[in-house]
Design an enzyme around this catalytic site. Structure first.
Site, PDB file in Angstrom:
ATOM      1  N   ASP A 205      -1.571   6.268   6.262  1.00  0.00           N
ATOM      2  CA  ASP A 205      -1.682   4.975   6.936  1.00  0.00           C
ATOM      3  C   ASP A 205      -0.679   4.031   6.286  1.00  0.00           C
ATOM      4  OD1 ASP A 205      -2.680   4.238   4.453  1.00  0.00           O
ATOM      5  OD2 ASP A 205      -4.613   3.536   5.172  1.00  0.00           O
ATOM      6  N   ASP A 207      -0.676   0.144   4.463  1.00  0.00           N
ATOM      7  CA  ASP A 207      -1.593  -0.875   3.943  1.00  0.00           C
ATOM      8  C   ASP A 207      -0.857  -2.194   3.681  1.00  0.00           C
ATOM      9  OD1 ASP A 207      -3.988   1.043   3.285  1.00  0.00           O
ATOM     10  OD2 ASP A 207      -2.256   1.989   2.348  1.00  0.00           O
ATOM     11  N   ASP A 295      -4.182  -0.568   7.583  1.00  0.00           N
ATOM     12  CA  ASP A 295      -5.237  -1.344   6.936  1.00  0.00           C
ATOM     13  C   ASP A 295      -4.657  -2.685   6.503  1.00  0.00           C
ATOM     14  OD1 ASP A 295      -7.072   0.752   7.097  1.00  0.00           O
ATOM     15  OD2 ASP A 295      -6.605   1.508   5.098  1.00  0.00           O
TER      16      ASP A 295
END
Ligand code: CTP
Ligand code: MN
Ligand code: MN
Ligand code: MN
Length: 371
Positions: A205, A207, A295
């Site tokens: 992902d 962040d 995120d």
């Protein structure tokens, strides 16, 4: 005069926060094996052995040399009997039979598959396994299973989000979020954190931290940012958690406790990423976009350094920072604050360097935190 002076070997600390660990891993054969063993322990709720394998792997990752015989590990911390036996097998046969047995185990394979879905943790995976489910089609065909929103998106975008995110894709997302957040407040602060800040080439992902230079003005920033991404039509999934931060609370003793800042777990649509084929869109032949997990956390500015340090990771680095603080300094550290139990006071910080200094630790650069 050429007498062979024994090279003084610097002792390796048992704490990852006192070691420098870059992304170059000279002992991948061993650390990959330990990761499988740790994961298997995790699936069986054996927390002690799980942590032991993770610590062992972390020590080996920090070495600037490859272990070629067991004798070379004599002075290394965190390598127990079990870890050494696994290493010996690998040194002798090039592989570990214990690891191979786990890899071919149906329960391990199934839990590994199920927990690879966004929103599915070991508990849910275990529940499905015990009901006799073994594949995604088993789950999706089972009418009595209720998937929450996160899991539904996890299945929907499974192909895309299980593919690694590249540095270039992380940069592209950074530009999109940077632009969006500055539409809301021109003075917004955006920082890349997580694995990409540690210099990793790929991640699962991307962040970010967003905040404002003025304390208190960050209140609606994240919600506005989410609205902005929605209006741009690139928000594929969003779970937004409002802040429950209480500044009078002491830092948490439990590592796995999540922080209380406003945060969101997103799936964004990234244009211009060549996605060819793919399990679920073979008929499309290829598309011009992919889904990416993102995120974002939004702390108040006076907690920025703690959040940056906490979200930069790695997980093992964070665990050991907290353990070091507690055990060696009688201090409590988490993503919100640092508390000195002896002086009974909070220690403020505006930079990560301040926090390392409070802890009496040599500063470790983000790219040296790949523990
Ligand atoms: N983290 C956290 N609280 C959360 C989520 C993450 O404190 N609710 C921290 C983790 O401890 C970790 C860092 O944020 O240190 C990044 O988490 P994650 O994205 O899961 O891992 P990465 O190190 O970025 O690795 P990857 O490339 O696989 O994403
Ligand atoms: Mn990450
Ligand atoms: Mn994660
Ligand atoms: Mn993350």
């Amino acid at each position: 005069p050429e007498a062979a002076t024994p090279t003084p070997v610097a002792t390796v600390s048992q704490y990852a926060c006192q070691r420098q660990t870059t992304t170059k891993n000279n002992n991948k054969v061993f650390t990959d094996a330990f990761e499988v063993l740790a994961e298997s322990c995790e699936f069986n709720e054996m927390e002690g052995p799980c942590l032991a394998f993770r610590r062992a792997a972390s020590v080996l990752k920090s070495l600037p040399w490859a272990v070629q015989c067991l004798r070379a590990t004599e002075d290394l911390p965190c390598l127990g009997e079990h870890s050494k036996a696994v290493m010996e097998e690998i040194l002798q046969y090039g592989r570990s039979f214990e690891v191979e047995k786990i890899l071919s185990d149906e329960r391990y394979q199934t839990l590994k598959l199920f927990t690879s879905v966004f929103g599915v943790g070991p508990k849910t995976g275990e529940k499905w396994y015990r009901r006799g489910l073994r594949s995604f089609s088993d789950i999706l065909a089972e009418p009595s299973i209720h998937l929450n929103r996160m899991q539904q998106s996890g299945f929907l975008h499974y192909g895309d989000i299980s593919r690694a995110v590249s540095k270039a894709e992380a940069r592209a997302l950074g530009n999109i979020i940077d632009e969006a957040v500055h539409v809301i407040t021109p003075d917004a602060i955006l920082a890349l954190t997580g694995g990409f800040r540690r210099g990793k080439e790929f991640g699962h992902d991307v962040d970010f931290i967003v905040t404002t230079p003025e304390l208190g003005k960050e209140g609606h920033l994240l919600a506005s940012l989410i609205d902005q991404l929605e209006q741009q039509g690139i928000l594929l999934f969003c779970e937004h958690q409002a802040s429950t931060f209480d500044m009078s609370k002491l830092p948490s003793h439990r590592f796995e406790a999540m922080d209380h800042f406003a945060k969101c777990f997103l799936i964004l649509r990234l244009e211009g990423s060549q996605v060819v084929g793919g399990l679920h869109n073979a008929e499309e032949g290829g598309r011009s976009w992919r889904a990416v997990r993102v995120d974002i956390v939004s702390p108040p500015i006076d907690r920025y350094a703690f959040t940056l340090l906490g979200w930069t990771g790695s997980r093992q680095f964070e665990r050991d920072l907290r353990r070091f603080a507690r055990t060696e300094r009688r201090m409590l550290l988490d993503n919100h604050a640092l508390f000195d139990k002896t002086k009974k006071e909070f220690l403020a910080a505006t930079t990560e360097k301040d926090i390392f200094a409070h802890l009496g630790l040599e500063y470790i650069e983000p790219w040296q935190r790949n523990a």
